[in-house]
Write an enzyme that holds these catalytic residues in place. Structure first.
Site, PDB file in Angstrom:
ATOM      1  N   ASP A   1      36.973  53.178   6.718  1.00 25.48           N
ATOM      2  CA  ASP A   1      35.762  53.820   7.230  1.00 25.48           C
ATOM      3  C   ASP A   1      35.111  54.585   6.081  1.00 25.48           C
ATOM      4  OD1 ASP A   1      36.918  52.893   9.555  1.00 25.48           O
ATOM      5  OD2 ASP A   1      36.423  54.666  10.733  1.00 25.48           O
TER       6      ASP A   1
ATOM      7  N   LYS B   1      28.882  52.705  12.208  1.00 31.58           N
ATOM      8  CA  LYS B   1      29.510  53.787  12.973  1.00 31.58           C
ATOM      9  C   LYS B   1      28.592  54.995  12.975  1.00 31.58           C
ATOM     10  CE  LYS B   1      33.685  56.716  12.585  1.00 31.58           C
ATOM     11  NZ  LYS B   1      34.957  56.887  11.841  1.00 31.58           N
TER      12      LYS B   1
ATOM     13  N   LYS C   1      30.613  51.314  16.380  1.00 32.57           N
ATOM     14  CA  LYS C   1      31.596  52.348  16.704  1.00 32.57           C
ATOM     15  C   LYS C   1      30.912  53.696  16.908  1.00 32.57           C
ATOM     16  CE  LYS C   1      35.748  54.725  14.962  1.00 32.57           C
ATOM     17  NZ  LYS C   1      36.795  54.765  13.913  1.00 32.57           N
TER      18      LYS C   1
END
Length: 353
Positions: free
Chosen positions: A190, A253, A289
């Site tokens: 991430d 995300k 996400k």
């Protein structure tokens, strides 16, 4: 997708000319469908500044859409239980605190392996489903601990990287951090974008940054954290989403979970529609996400409903949808116990780890 679009966005040739570091064979199997059309995993395309500059967002319309979304009747009874089980299977159980320890990470991994207490799973008659979380998300320091604790479980290990949460470390250090996490056994990375590139409209710099991270991540799935709470406008959110996808991100995300404003439904609608437009134009699927601030079972079903309505059922599975959550599982377990027994249990009976 027309042949003209394929050539225009560089999909017919190897994207980035190899700079994304993501080798995908032409015979790769589709990972999703959208409106009946098969989609491949994202390998990025050359930066299209015209596309980015033409992005427009009707903020009032998006906010009205979000309001009507939550006003609808929610799923009930066995259908609610099924949706909540699906939510668990899409969770990235997360611990990103300054006081994290190896023991805390091991407890979280045990919870990811068996997120529902055995007795409750027996009451729900779902033992054979093998419900488990999608991933455990930790700092680089705890990647090896998580890898050992999750060995053989099928639960993935995600590492936050690139100077999380601010993303302001020197570029060389951020790239090196990704490579260290990959070497330690992480399945997913991430990364955090430099938000200043968005404020300054420096789309080439943002694209190059994400593409370099993508190359460093190698075989790992890479999620690009946009820090939407810091981006000020929904138009900025949409533009940053497109650039991150063009640069090869597997997921986009919302947040680090450390901003004052994290995942919100208006942002969710903007990002999922960017994913849809990107898929229609390129033939490639990008995951989504939402992270931060999602704490209740009702919120999880709202997000799953958003994915179903905006992108379809392929985006209701862990391959293309994740919750970034640490406290959400607690409330979902309580709701499942209420469904099974007719009673709500105390929160302390469902510890996260």
């Amino acid at each position: 997708m027309s042949e003209d679009h394929t050539k225009h966005f560089g999909v017919a040739d190897r994207a980035h000319d190899g700079t994304a570091g993501k080798v995908v064979q032409d015979s790769q199997a589709p990972i999703a469908t959208l409106s009946g059309h098969p989609l491949l995993s994202n390998r990025g395309i050359p930066l299209n500044l015209d596309w980015v500059k033409q992005v427009r967002v009707n903020t009032s319309a998006v906010e009205r859409r979000a309001q009507t979304h939550v006003a609808r009747r929610t799923v009930k009874k066995q259908w609610q239980a099924a949706w909540l089980l699906r939510a668990i299977s899409c969770m990235d159980l997360t611990t990103l605190s300054g006081d994290d320890t190896n023991e805390r990470v091991r407890r979280l991994c045990a919870k990811a392996r068996q997120p529902i207490q055995h007795e409750l799973a027996k009451q729900l008659q779902i033992e054979e489903l093998g419900i488990k979380a999608a991933a455990v998300c930790v700092y680089h320091r705890f990647v090896e601990t998580a890898v050992r604790a999750l060995e053989g479980s099928g639960v993935r290990v995600a590492a936050v990287s690139t100077g999380f949460p601010a993303g302001l470390s020197p570029m060389q250090e951020r790239v090196a951090e990704i490579r260290r996490s990959v070497e330690a056994g992480a399945d997913e990375i991430d990364i955090v974008i430099t938000r200043a590139h968005v404020f300054g409209g420096k789309w080439q710099e943002l694209y190059d940054e994400v593409a370099q991270f993508r190359q460093a991540a190698g075989h790992c799935h890479m999620k690009a954290i946009l820090g939407t709470g810091d981006l000020l406008t929904l138009r900025n959110v949409a533009r940053a989403s497109f650039v991150a996808m063009m640069a090869g991100a597997d997921f986009i995300k919302t947040s680090t979970g450390k901003e004052s404003i994290n995942a919100t439904l208006p942002v969710g609608f903007v990002m999922t529609r960017a994913i849809r437009e990107y898929a229609q134009e390129t033939g490639m699927a990008v995951g989504f996400k939402p992270a931060g601030g999602i704490r209740t079972a009702q919120q999880s079903t709202q997000w799953l409903a958003l994915m179903k309505e905006e992108l379809g059922t392929p985006w209701m599975k862990a391959e293309l949808f994740r919750f970034g959550a640490s406290g959400l599982l607690n409330d979902i377990e309580r709701q499942l116990e209420h469904y099974a027994t007719g009673r709500y249990s105390a929160e302390y009976r469902h510890p996260i780890a």
